[in-house]
Structures are given as C-alpha cells and as structure tokens.
Design an enzyme around this catalytic site. Structure first.
Site: not given
Ligand SMILES: [Zn+2]
Length: 175
Positions: A46, A51, A99-100, A141-142, A145
């Site tokens: 995701g 991001q 998380c990336l 989660h997304e 962001h």
């Molecule tokens: Zn994330």
C-alpha cells in the site's frame, strides 16, 4: 519517473492532503503509475500519495495473493480516491505494522478489526467496500497518511521510546 519515496522527517508526511476535485485522468494515471512502481520496488502493498510528495487524497493497494503453497505475489491494483472510513468495529486488534516511509521499523498498532470504506475510482465513480483483518488495517494505515498520521503516533509509548534512536537515524539519513 519524477516522484520519490518520502521518508520520516520529510514535513510533507505530516501535512493534511487535499481532496481530488479535478479528475484529470492523465495526471492521476501518471501519479498512480509512479506510486505503483515505487511501492513494488520497495516491497510494499500500500502507498499513499503524500508518501511520494503529492498532497492529494489518493492511495493505492495491492492485496497479497497466495499463488501456490508458500508462494505469494501481489494482486491487482486497487485505487482509492477521496476515501472516507466508517463503521469501525468495536473489536480491536494489535499487530506490528511497517511503513515504507519508516523503513525496517515495525511497531504495534491497535486498530478496529473491520471497517467500511467509500471512495472514488479514476473516473470519479463512487464505490463502497467493507473489509476486515489485514485489508481493513491497510485501508486505515493508508488513510492515516492522508491526514499526516503515522504508525509511530498510534503505537505505545514504550514502543515509541524503543525506536527513538532508529527514527532519528532515518531522519538524518534521508533529510
Ligand atoms: Zn505507511
């Protein structure tokens, strides 16, 4: 490719994204293609537009599908534009979330087990889904962001303290 993955410490990750009002297909398609490429290159499932530096309420997701015993690959791309979440289940659960934008740091996050998501597709057509488990968690989660919220804001004080040094290193490395 123009866009780059943004890491913890980048102020854009703390800003609130704006709704998409102009469903400009060329722009959105390019954004989503770049997000998908960055997500897959970094082994994510995701990714949210902030991001990659776009303050728009857009996120993408690819479910992980078991193709044969113990072999998984990413499933078809799902696109969520201007998502809203509702009907969170009373039941909560905790797992470690990565998380990336915060590479290699997983922290326990408590979230509802199930959620309903409403969003728009690329053509601006609304749709609705209910999800539970990992899927529901990914949507939450997304969606976080898009509001400038990160996993580290939702974890325990203890877990946050334990990764404090590592976080400082990420900030120093990428800024
Ligand atoms: Zn994330």
């Amino acid at each position: 490719m123009q866009r780059k993955l943004r890491y913890y410490g980048d102020p854009i990750l703390r800003q609130k994204a704006k709704p998409v009002t102009d469903f400009n297909e060329a722009y959105l398609k390019q954004l989503i293609a770049e997000m998908d490429e960055i997500m897959q290159k970094n082994d994510g499932m995701g990714l949210a537009a902030p991001q990659v530096g776009d303050l728009l309420r857009v996120f993408i997701f690819r479910p992980v599908i078991e193709v044969s015993p113990r072999q998984w690959e990413l499933g078809p791309l799902e696109i969520y534009i201007n998502p809203t979440l509702s009907n969170p289940s009373e039941e909560l659960w905790v797992i470690e979330e990565g998380c990336l934008s915060i590479p290699k740091l997983q922290v326990p996050v408590e979230r509802p087990l199930a959620i309903t998501i409403e969003a728009y597709d690329l053509e601006g057509k609304p749709f609705q889904k209910s999800a539970d488990g990992i899927l529901a968690r990914a949507y939450m989660h997304e969606n976080d962001h898009l509001n400038g919220v990160l996993t580290i804001d939702r974890t325990t004080k203890r877990a946050r303290q334990q990764i404090d040094n590592a976080l400082r290193k990420i900030k120093a490395k990428y800024s």
